[in-house]
Design a protein around this motif. Structure first.
Motif, PDB file in Angstrom:
ATOM      1  N   ASN A 248       0.827  -1.216   0.000  1.00 41.73           N
ATOM      2  CA  ASN A 248       0.000   0.000   0.000  1.00 41.73           C
ATOM      3  C   ASN A 248       0.857   1.261   0.000  1.00 41.73           C
ATOM      4  OD1 ASN A 248       0.967  -0.208   2.605  1.00 41.73           O
ATOM      5  ND2 ASN A 248      -1.028  -0.011   3.604  1.00 41.73           N
ATOM      6  N   LEU A 249       2.164   1.111  -0.214  1.00 45.63           N
ATOM      7  CA  LEU A 249       3.043   2.259  -0.448  1.00 45.63           C
ATOM      8  C   LEU A 249       3.417   2.378  -1.918  1.00 45.63           C
ATOM      9  CD1 LEU A 249       5.458   2.259   2.640  1.00 45.63           C
ATOM     10  CD2 LEU A 249       3.461   3.691   2.213  1.00 45.63           C
ATOM     11  N   SER A 250       2.869   1.510  -2.746  1.00 47.67           N
ATOM     12  CA  SER A 250       3.068   1.618  -4.191  1.00 47.67           C
ATOM     13  C   SER A 250       1.785   2.126  -4.820  1.00 47.67           C
ATOM     14  CB  SER A 250       3.457   0.266  -4.797  1.00 47.67           C
ATOM     15  OG  SER A 250       2.330  -0.575  -4.919  1.00 47.67           O
ATOM     16  N   GLY A 251       1.938   2.884  -5.903  1.00 48.00           N
ATOM     17  CA  GLY A 251       0.760   3.400  -6.575  1.00 48.00           C
ATOM     18  C   GLY A 251      -0.142   2.296  -7.083  1.00 48.00           C
ATOM     19  N   PHE A 252       0.457   1.214  -7.598  1.00 46.28           N
ATOM     20  CA  PHE A 252      -0.330   0.093  -8.105  1.00 46.28           C
ATOM     21  C   PHE A 252      -1.155  -0.542  -6.992  1.00 46.28           C
ATOM     22  CE2 PHE A 252      -0.759  -4.480  -8.803  1.00 46.28           C
ATOM     23  CZ  PHE A 252      -1.383  -4.509 -10.043  1.00 46.28           C
ATOM     24  N   GLY A 253      -0.532  -0.742  -5.827  1.00 48.61           N
ATOM     25  CA  GLY A 253      -1.253  -1.358  -4.715  1.00 48.61           C
ATOM     26  C   GLY A 253      -2.421  -0.503  -4.251  1.00 48.61           C
ATOM     27  N   CYS A 254      -2.206   0.806  -4.146  1.00 48.33           N
ATOM     28  CA  CYS A 254      -3.295   1.711  -3.751  1.00 48.33           C
ATOM     29  C   CYS A 254      -4.413   1.690  -4.791  1.00 48.33           C
ATOM     30  CB  CYS A 254      -2.759   3.132  -3.584  1.00 48.33           C
ATOM     31  SG  CYS A 254      -1.612   3.346  -2.216  1.00 48.33           S
ATOM     32  N   PHE A 255      -4.049   1.658  -6.062  1.00 51.97           N
ATOM     33  CA  PHE A 255      -5.036   1.643  -7.133  1.00 51.97           C
ATOM     34  C   PHE A 255      -5.894   0.390  -7.055  1.00 51.97           C
ATOM     35  CE2 PHE A 255      -6.290   0.530 -11.488  1.00 51.97           C
ATOM     36  CZ  PHE A 255      -6.891   1.704 -11.907  1.00 51.97           C
ATOM     37  N   MET A 256      -5.274  -0.756  -6.825  1.00 56.59           N
ATOM     38  CA  MET A 256      -6.023  -2.000  -6.755  1.00 56.59           C
ATOM     39  C   MET A 256      -6.914  -2.058  -5.516  1.00 56.59           C
ATOM     40  SD  MET A 256      -5.864  -3.891  -9.296  1.00 56.59           S
ATOM     41  CE  MET A 256      -4.994  -3.996 -10.853  1.00 56.59           C
ATOM     42  N   GLU A 257      -6.436  -1.539  -4.393  1.00 63.27           N
ATOM     43  CA  GLU A 257      -7.274  -1.511  -3.199  1.00 63.27           C
ATOM     44  C   GLU A 257      -8.498  -0.624  -3.405  1.00 63.27           C
ATOM     45  OE1 GLU A 257      -4.888  -2.490   0.814  1.00 63.27           O
ATOM     46  OE2 GLU A 257      -4.534  -0.471   0.038  1.00 63.27           O
ATOM     47  N   GLU A 258      -8.332   0.431  -4.195  1.00 65.85           N
ATOM     48  CA  GLU A 258      -9.440   1.338  -4.452  1.00 65.85           C
ATOM     49  C   GLU A 258     -10.458   0.737  -5.409  1.00 65.85           C
ATOM     50  OE1 GLU A 258     -10.247   5.782  -6.394  1.00 65.85           O
ATOM     51  OE2 GLU A 258      -8.209   5.005  -6.192  1.00 65.85           O
ATOM     52  N   HIS A 259     -10.001  -0.055  -6.381  1.00 68.30           N
ATOM     53  CA  HIS A 259     -10.879  -0.511  -7.453  1.00 68.30           C
ATOM     54  C   HIS A 259     -11.333  -1.952  -7.322  1.00 68.30           C
ATOM     55  CE1 HIS A 259     -10.543   3.016 -10.166  1.00 68.30           C
ATOM     56  NE2 HIS A 259      -9.406   3.181  -9.527  1.00 68.30           N
ATOM     57  N   VAL A 260     -10.743  -2.724  -6.427  1.00 63.79           N
ATOM     58  CA  VAL A 260     -11.101  -4.137  -6.290  1.00 63.79           C
ATOM     59  C   VAL A 260     -11.521  -4.390  -4.852  1.00 63.79           C
ATOM     60  CG1 VAL A 260     -10.319  -6.512  -6.588  1.00 63.79           C
ATOM     61  CG2 VAL A 260      -9.441  -4.731  -8.087  1.00 63.79           C
ATOM     62  N   SER A 261     -12.694  -5.007  -4.680  1.00 70.26           N
ATOM     63  CA  SER A 261     -13.221  -5.209  -3.332  1.00 70.26           C
ATOM     64  C   SER A 261     -12.323  -6.115  -2.498  1.00 70.26           C
ATOM     65  CB  SER A 261     -14.629  -5.813  -3.408  1.00 70.26           C
ATOM     66  OG  SER A 261     -15.519  -4.925  -4.050  1.00 70.26           O
ATOM     67  N   ASP A 262     -11.844  -7.202  -3.085  1.00 71.65           N
ATOM     68  CA  ASP A 262     -10.972  -8.136  -2.371  1.00 71.65           C
ATOM     69  C   ASP A 262      -9.792  -8.480  -3.276  1.00 71.65           C
ATOM     70  OD1 ASP A 262      -9.785 -10.001  -0.799  1.00 71.65           O
ATOM     71  OD2 ASP A 262     -11.406 -11.469  -0.870  1.00 71.65           O
ATOM     72  N   PRO A 263      -8.731  -7.658  -3.275  1.00 77.62           N
ATOM     73  CA  PRO A 263      -7.623  -7.882  -4.220  1.00 77.62           C
ATOM     74  C   PRO A 263      -7.010  -9.270  -4.126  1.00 77.62           C
ATOM     75  CG  PRO A 263      -7.428  -5.730  -3.157  1.00 77.62           C
ATOM     76  CD  PRO A 263      -8.517  -6.459  -2.438  1.00 77.62           C
ATOM     77  N   ALA A 264      -6.894  -9.826  -2.903  1.00 77.45           N
ATOM     78  CA  ALA A 264      -6.240 -11.127  -2.752  1.00 77.45           C
ATOM     79  C   ALA A 264      -6.996 -12.226  -3.487  1.00 77.45           C
ATOM     80  CB  ALA A 264      -6.103 -11.479  -1.275  1.00 77.45           C
ATOM     81  N   ALA A 265      -8.325 -12.129  -3.553  1.00 82.58           N
ATOM     82  CA  ALA A 265      -9.117 -13.133  -4.263  1.00 82.58           C
ATOM     83  C   ALA A 265      -8.841 -13.100  -5.754  1.00 82.58           C
ATOM     84  CB  ALA A 265     -10.604 -12.909  -3.999  1.00 82.58           C
ATOM     85  N   TYR A 266      -8.347 -11.964  -6.249  1.00 78.68           N
ATOM     86  CA  TYR A 266      -8.006 -11.824  -7.660  1.00 78.68           C
ATOM     87  C   TYR A 266      -6.497 -11.928  -7.896  1.00 78.68           C
ATOM     88  CZ  TYR A 266     -12.763 -10.408  -8.830  1.00 78.68           C
ATOM     89  OH  TYR A 266     -14.127 -10.387  -9.026  1.00 78.68           O
ATOM     90  N   GLY A 267      -5.770 -12.434  -6.911  1.00 78.23           N
ATOM     91  CA  GLY A 267      -4.339 -12.650  -7.109  1.00 78.23           C
ATOM     92  C   GLY A 267      -3.486 -11.419  -6.924  1.00 78.23           C
ATOM     93  N   ILE A 268      -4.007 -10.373  -6.253  1.00 85.56           N
ATOM     94  CA  ILE A 268      -3.219  -9.176  -5.948  1.00 85.56           C
ATOM     95  C   ILE A 268      -3.115  -9.084  -4.430  1.00 85.56           C
ATOM     96  CG2 ILE A 268      -2.947  -6.703  -6.283  1.00 85.56           C
ATOM     97  CD1 ILE A 268      -3.002  -8.222  -8.894  1.00 85.56           C
ATOM     98  N   TYR A 269      -1.980  -9.479  -3.877  1.00 83.08           N
ATOM     99  CA  TYR A 269      -1.770  -9.468  -2.428  1.00 83.08           C
ATOM    100  C   TYR A 269      -1.115  -8.141  -2.039  1.00 83.08           C
ATOM    101  CZ  TYR A 269      -2.481 -14.510  -2.983  1.00 83.08           C
ATOM    102  OH  TYR A 269      -2.991 -15.738  -3.298  1.00 83.08           O
ATOM    103  N   VAL A 270      -1.784  -7.362  -1.194  1.00 87.20           N
ATOM    104  CA  VAL A 270      -1.303  -6.031  -0.827  1.00 87.20           C
ATOM    105  C   VAL A 270      -0.775  -6.072   0.610  1.00 87.20           C
ATOM    106  CG1 VAL A 270      -1.862  -3.588  -0.633  1.00 87.20           C
ATOM    107  CG2 VAL A 270      -3.020  -4.994  -2.359  1.00 87.20           C
ATOM    108  N   VAL A 271       0.531  -5.929   0.755  1.00 84.18           N
ATOM    109  CA  VAL A 271       1.172  -5.903   2.073  1.00 84.18           C
ATOM    110  C   VAL A 271       1.047  -4.501   2.656  1.00 84.18           C
ATOM    111  CG1 VAL A 271       3.354  -6.189   3.315  1.00 84.18           C
ATOM    112  CG2 VAL A 271       2.776  -7.729   1.431  1.00 84.18           C
TER     113      VAL A 271
END
Length: 709
Positions: free
Chosen positions: A532-555
């Motif tokens: 959540n310190l990367s722009g990509f991670g913040c973007f995915m957290e904003e646009h995807v309800s559960d990123p981990a379920a879609y293969g995006i793990y946000v530390v």
């Protein structure tokens, strides 16, 4: 080169809204983008500009121009020279050329073939002292003589401002000009243009603040102390105060200021003292595959090639099951702390412990693809690949002899004994081959001879955590300190092929304004770890309800301690290792569907909004827009998948093409990928609505259905 891939048939094409019919009256406008990276591959901005070119040309047609520095080699290999299409542009170029400044025009030979204007910085260097005086008179910013990079940036900026003055004088009131400047190297042109009151709309984008990069490189607690830094003193101590002044002046001179991510917006507000008007995320070109699940087949093919390397690299210690081996990787610039390699190594040590304690039969091979100083390939690594090839040739020879003798026996109606098919010489050859694979040393951690072996951060931490590729280790490390190439004698694969063959990309960055590496994984259907310190991670957290379920793990590296972040990363990787193969296939399908969100056809509309806002501020009598109407993208959230989650608990799949053999113990629960994708389509909301758009006709309608690609 930009990574181009396609939608599968289950993508959300047609669900994300396409461009409106009337966005900007581009027939009455000229758009210029200025960046040091135009035709000049020196950083990540090159990828942004190159991949965005096609979608911009589709919208603007021949009213779109890129501007940057001229380098003879780049011009000869990447640009097709031609004449400028507009008389006003030709006249402005002639004005500079007649005063001894060389300007080159042509089409950049990339997708979209945009026009480029390139200025000879070296040829105009004789004017540097005079232009330094102009900069001082305009904004009281002085440049030291020893900083040649800042001097070159000023020369480019002065030439750009001069060109815009000549151009607008010839154009008069129409068409109006929009100039978009990227990063501090192009900022001088914006400052001088505004100081000379050149009538045009300006946009400035910072992809990462200059001081932020320097501070994070020094291992400071950056984000928790943003409000406490003495900015002027910090810039002065690092001898970049003049560069910082250029960047800050450009930010405040621009009609519209943008950044690439929300986390960079927070950084810019503290360091540059202006809140960004628009967030303009970075995208990629996404194209369609002609067949369903083609990316799964490509994963299988490229994974086999990685396994061939592993067979050679770990010869003599290949006592782990390659069918139950997972391949993780981290790649990028060798910024040990900024890219999160320190956190990754510590988490790998903990993962190795968990896999050994729980007696998991999974082995993880981790690749570090980060260029460092080397003098040659490691002899032991080359020997391993040679032995692997020798064993393969031996096995192929034995296979032909065995097959021929078996064939002859079967023709006679006999079932042959082994000793009649293989004679003593054959057994001797096989024994010699086995003895050749014996080694008395551990497989090497690095594939090259490092020049700074003793002080290299990755190798020093490998020694600290004790991951030396021993037989008992369930986590193996391969440090490849060189960019991947298909011509390499060790790992002959391009970066895109390598990524497609891996199971997980791990990018636990501490400082990453955007982060193209996890984005590239996503569009290729490969799960990834981000923060959540990367722009990509913040973007995915904003646009995807559960990123981990879609293969995006946000530390979480922003609100947790380093120890807690490391534990979270370890659990992410351990949970991934416990997934069945079927679950990983399901997850790759979900990850691939997220590629729609990273397509320039979706993200390009944020640039449209920024340009429109700049026009409304520069020419309020001509263009009206509600200043309080930002891009409404916060509603674009993927729901959690309706099917079973991709966790160690039961999850199955029924895709026609599998990249791996299926586990026998998977439960026989039906899974319909098309049905799941349709549910995703039904749940996604309208992500973006422009407000206050002036009327006008676009030169070229964006193509919504790109099957011809």
């Amino acid at each position: 080169m930009p990574l181009a891939r396609s939608f599968s048939m289950t993508s959300l094409s047609g669900v994300l809204p396409q461009w409106d019919e009337e966005d900007l009256p581009v027939d009455d406008l000229l758009l210029f983008e200025v960046a040091w990276e135009v035709t000049n591959k020196v950083g990540g901005i090159y990828t942004v500009i190159q991949t965005k070119a096609k979608i911009t040309v589709d919208e603007w047609g021949e009213n779109y121009f890129l501007m940057g520095p001229y380098y003879e080699h780049n011009f000869q290999t990447q640009v097709e020279a031609c004449e400028a299409p507009l008389p006003a542009i030709r006249g402005a170029m002639d004005a500079l050329i007649s005063n001894g400044c060389q300007v080159f025009f042509g089409r950049w030979l990339i997708e979209g073939s945009p026009y480029v204007l390139l200025f000879d910085v070296g040829g105009a260097s004789g004017n540097l002292d005079r232009w330094k005086g102009d900069l001082w008179d305009s904004c009281n910013i002085g440049l030291p003589s020893h900083d040649h990079e800042a001097g070159d940036a000023l020369i480019l900026g002065s030439l750009v401002a001069w060109f815009f003055k000549e151009l607008t004088d010839r154009l008069g009131d129409a068409p109006n000009v929009i100039a978009h400047f990227h990063e501090w190297q192009a900022g001088a042109g914006l400052i001088l243009s505004r100081a000379r009151k050149i009538p045009m709309a300006t946009v400035f984008t910072t992809h990462a603040t200059l001081l932020g990069r320097y501070l994070c490189a020094g291992n400071v607690d950056f984000y928790n102390n943003l409000g406490k830094f003495d900015i002027d003193r910090e810039a002065g101590e690092r001898q970049i105060y003049h560069r910082y002044c250029l960047e800050r002046a450009a930010v405040h001179c621009a009609h519209v200021f943008t950044t690439v991510s929300q986390i960079t917006a927070v950084e810019a507000q503290h360091i540059l003292q202006r809140k960004p008007d628009v967030i303009t995320p970075n995208g990629l070109n996404v194209k369609k595959f002609s067949a369903m699940h083609e990316f799964q087949n490509m994963h299988c093919t490229n994974k086999d090639r990685i396994q061939e390397f592993v067979r050679g690299h770990f010869y003599g210690h290949l006592d782990f099951n390659l069918e139950k081996t997972l391949y993780f990787f981290i790649a990028g610039r060798y910024e040990f702390s900024n890219k999160g390699a320190d956190l990754f190594l510590e988490a790998l040590s903990r993962l190795n412990y968990l896999l050994r304690v729980h007696k998991e039969d999974v082995t993880v091979v981790v690749f570090f693809i980060m260029p460092a100083r080397t003098n040659n390939f490691n002899v032991e690594s080359l020997k391993g690949q040679a032995i692997r090839k020798q064993l393969w040739d031996t096995a192929q020879g034995m296979k032909e002899k065995f097959g021929k003798r078996l064939y002859e026996a079967l023709l006679k109606g006999e079932i042959p004994e082994m000793n009649t098919i293989l004679d003593r010489d054959d057994f001797s050859i096989m024994k010699r081959a086995i003895y050749a694979t014996q080694r008395h040393t551990l497989p090497p951690v690095t594939t090259h001879n490092m020049l700074d072996d003793a002080t290299d951060p990755i190798l020093a931490n490998v020694r600290r955590i004790g991951l030396f590729n021993a037989r008992s280790d369930r986590v193996k490390i391969v440090f490849h300190p060189e960019f991947l190439s298909s011509t390499s004698p060790l790992l002959p694969m391009d970066y895109e092929e390598f990524v497609r063959g891996c199971n997980l990309g791990v990018f636990p960055s501490y400082y990453e304004p955007w982060g193209y590496t996890p984005g590239e994984c996503t569009v290729m259907g490969i799960p990834s770890v981000t923060t959540n310190l990367s722009g990509f991670g913040c973007f995915m957290e904003e646009h995807v309800s559960d990123p981990a379920a879609y293969g995006i793990y946000v530390v979480d590296r922003r609100f947790r301690s380093a120890h807690e972040s490391c534990s979270q990363l370890t659990q992410f990787m351990f949970g991934f290792c416990q997934q069945s193969r079927r679950q990983r296939i399901i997850q790759r399908n979900r990850t691939e569907r997220l590629s729609d969100l990273l397509d320039w056809r979706f993200l390009g509309r944020f640039y449209v909004h920024a340009r429109l806002l700049a026009l409304s501020r520069a020419f309020p009598d001509k263009y009206e827009m509600d200043p309080m109407a930002p891009p409404k993208a916060e509603g674009s959230r993927y729901p959690r998948p309706y099917s079973v989650p991709p966790s160690p608990s039961a999850s199955v799949h029924s895709t026609p093409h599998h990249s791996d053999a299926e586990d026998d113990d998977d439960e026989d629960e039906p899974y319909d990928e098309d049905e799941e994708a349709e549910r995703d389509r039904m749940n996604i909301k309208t992500p973006f609505v422009l407000g206050g758009v002036p009327g006008g006709r676009r030169r070229s309608q964006l193509v919504e259905d790109e099957d011809e690609d």
